[in-house]
Design a protein around this motif. Structure first.
Motif, short mmCIF file in Angstrom:
data_model
loop_
_atom_site.label_atom_id
_atom_site.label_comp_id
_atom_site.label_asym_id
_atom_site.label_seq_id
_atom_site.Cartn_x
_atom_site.Cartn_y
_atom_site.Cartn_z
N ARG A 79 0.86 -1.19 0.00
CA ARG A 79 0.00 0.00 0.00
C ARG A 79 0.89 1.23 0.00
N LYS A 80 0.48 2.26 -0.72
CA LYS A 80 1.25 3.51 -0.75
C LYS A 80 0.72 4.44 0.33
N ASP A 81 1.49 4.58 1.40
CA ASP A 81 1.11 5.45 2.50
C ASP A 81 1.55 6.88 2.19
N PRO A 82 0.71 7.88 2.47
CA PRO A 82 1.06 9.26 2.13
C PRO A 82 2.31 9.77 2.84
N LYS A 83 2.65 9.21 4.00
CA LYS A 83 3.83 9.66 4.73
C LYS A 83 5.02 8.72 4.59
N LEU A 84 4.75 7.42 4.54
CA LEU A 84 5.84 6.44 4.57
C LEU A 84 6.20 5.88 3.20
N GLY A 85 5.36 6.12 2.21
CA GLY A 85 5.62 5.55 0.90
C GLY A 85 5.07 4.14 0.81
N GLU A 86 5.73 3.26 0.05
CA GLU A 86 5.24 1.90 -0.15
C GLU A 86 5.55 1.04 1.07
N ILE A 87 4.51 0.47 1.67
CA ILE A 87 4.67 -0.39 2.84
C ILE A 87 3.85 -1.67 2.65
N VAL A 88 4.24 -2.71 3.35
CA VAL A 88 3.55 -4.00 3.26
C VAL A 88 2.34 -4.01 4.18
N VAL A 89 1.23 -4.58 3.71
CA VAL A 89 0.03 -4.75 4.52
C VAL A 89 -0.43 -6.20 4.43
N ASP A 90 -1.20 -6.65 5.44
CA ASP A 90 -1.68 -8.03 5.42
C ASP A 90 -3.02 -8.11 4.69
N GLY A 91 -3.66 -9.27 4.76
CA GLY A 91 -4.91 -9.50 4.03
C GLY A 91 -6.06 -8.66 4.49
N ARG A 92 -5.94 -8.03 5.69
CA ARG A 92 -6.98 -7.13 6.19
C ARG A 92 -6.66 -5.68 5.87
N GLY A 93 -5.51 -5.46 5.24
CA GLY A 93 -5.08 -4.10 4.95
C GLY A 93 -4.34 -3.45 6.11
N MET A 94 -3.99 -4.26 7.13
CA MET A 94 -3.31 -3.72 8.31
C MET A 94 -1.79 -3.66 8.07
N THR A 95 -1.17 -2.60 8.57
CA THR A 95 0.26 -2.37 8.38
C THR A 95 1.09 -3.49 9.01
N VAL A 96 2.13 -3.90 8.29
CA VAL A 96 3.05 -4.94 8.76
C VAL A 96 4.34 -4.29 9.25
N TYR A 97 4.88 -4.80 10.35
CA TYR A 97 6.05 -4.19 10.99
C TYR A 97 7.19 -5.20 11.18
N ARG A 98 8.39 -4.63 11.42
CA ARG A 98 9.57 -5.40 11.82
C ARG A 98 10.09 -4.86 13.14
N PHE A 99 10.78 -5.72 13.89
CA PHE A 99 11.35 -5.37 15.19
C PHE A 99 12.87 -5.34 15.06
N GLN A 100 13.48 -4.21 15.36
CA GLN A 100 14.92 -4.08 15.17
C GLN A 100 15.74 -5.03 16.04
N LYS A 101 15.15 -5.51 17.14
CA LYS A 101 15.89 -6.41 18.01
C LYS A 101 15.86 -7.86 17.54
N ASP A 102 15.07 -8.13 16.49
CA ASP A 102 15.08 -9.46 15.89
C ASP A 102 16.35 -9.66 15.07
N SER A 103 16.56 -10.88 14.64
CA SER A 103 17.72 -11.20 13.81
C SER A 103 17.26 -12.05 12.63
N ALA A 104 17.86 -11.82 11.47
CA ALA A 104 17.54 -12.63 10.29
C ALA A 104 18.59 -13.69 10.03
N TRP A 105 19.82 -13.44 10.45
CA TRP A 105 20.92 -14.39 10.18
C TRP A 105 21.76 -14.57 11.44
N PRO A 106 21.51 -15.58 12.28
CA PRO A 106 20.43 -16.58 12.14
C PRO A 106 19.08 -15.98 12.51
#
Length: 345
Positions: A232-259
């Protein structure tokens, strides 16, 4: 011929290994949404992508062809409350799936009238591990022992179920099925009663199989047609991911991807529910790099993009809300390629 076949098998094995080690983990489970990483699927997961077998139908559910000796069950985990524009406050399980009650059940004493084929179409929610949502009296939660020995979760005496045709969080296709099945409110009453839109009891009531169109969003947007994950194109944030309900999806900086690791556990998940696995074919506009299912230590399955675990925010009440943006200086919306949006460099 054998040499060619061996080479093909080796190439396939190498490709699978590359996909698994991309997120710093070595073993894979079932394929769900992308490449599942980690432990095996939890109890209740079906053999098709929808979770419990989307072939079941009417008010009781005719489970033609189902050969399981015991009907499927569902693990509740940390219960949550979804504020549905049509139904008001709806009780959901730890994966955001709608919970239902059956008018033919009884509460004094608690007893389920849904057995056999009915229980295949309406998987029983087990009592073990259930935790009440914030602000809900824990004494409302109880259990009833079914004839097969399964202890079923009750809310104010009403046995709880899921619906086989609900394919993703936010679905409420079981609402009004057979004129006897209704989404449950946090206090065990029918969620349709007292809903702000006044549509509640009619949603789905005209369809024998519950295939009603789900509308979502306080801003009047229809979310039924949205893919499981999209942009979804948010007027302030630009292109962001949303779920099937249209709700904004987030990430947590304290998580890790590798591992791949999560730092959001316990009470954190009450504010930041995980994004349940979404089939890769049910996405639009997002990167499928590192699009894998994360098997969390608490047993939940969580979708990732570029190996980063994804969440929604309980403080977002309708599609378009971005109230989780920048919370604690660690939570940020997600770009289509899985990067943080608006985080300090």
């Amino acid at each position: 011929m054998k040499t060619w076949r061996n080479a093909a098998l080796a190439a396939t094995a190498a490709a699978v290994a590359l996909g698994l080690t991309a997120c710093g983990q070595e073993q894979g489970g079932d394929r769900l949404g992308g490449q599942s990483v980690g432990a095996a699927a939890p109890a209740g997961a079906g053999q098709n992508g929808s979770g419990y077998g989307a072939g079941y139908g009417d008010g009781y559910g005719s489970a033609a062809g189902a050969a399981a000796e015991k009907p499927p069950t569902s693990q509740p985990g940390q219960l949550s409350v979804w504020d549905s524009p049509e139904l008001g406050k709806v009780l959901t399980d730890g994966e955001g799936r709608t919970l239902y009650r059956f008018d033919k059940d009884s509460t004094n004493p608690p007893k389920s009238a849904c057995e056999g084929d009915c229980a295949k179409a309406w998987p029983v929610v087990e009592a073990a591990g259930a935790r009440p949502p914030a602000g809900v009296d824990p004494s409302l939660l109880g259990a009833v022992t079914r004839p097969d020995g399964v202890k079923q979760l009750t809310v104010d005496g009403w046995p709880m179920y899921r619906y086989a045709k609900d394919a993703k969080p936010g679905d409420a296709k079981g609402q009004g099925v057979g004129g006897t099945w209704y989404a449950a409110a946090p206090d065990g009453k029918k969620a349709a009663q007292g809903a702000g839109s006044g549509q509640g009891a009619d949603v789905g009531a005209g369809s024998g199989d519950g295939e009603s169109e789900d509308k979502g969003g306080g801003d009047g947007e229809a979310t039924a047609a949205l893919p499981g994950l999209s942009v979804r194109k948010d007027p302030k944030l630009g292109e962001i991911v949303v779920d099937g309900r249209g709700m904004t999806v987030y990430r947590f900086q304290k998580d890790s991807a590798w591992p791949m690791k999560t730092a959001c556990t316990g009470a954190c998940l009450e504010k930041w529910p995980v994004v349940a696995p979404v089939d890769k074919n049910d996405t639009e506009g997002i990167s499928t790099k590192g699009y894998v299912t994360f098997n969390r230590p608490d047993g939940k399955k969580q979708q990732t993009i570029d190996c980063w675990p994804l969440y929604t925010f309980a403080g977002d009440k309708k599609p378009g809300d971005t109230n989780g943006q920048g919370v604690g200086g660690t939570w940020y919306a997600v770009s289509p390629d899985g990067k943080l949006v608006g985080a300090p460099k």
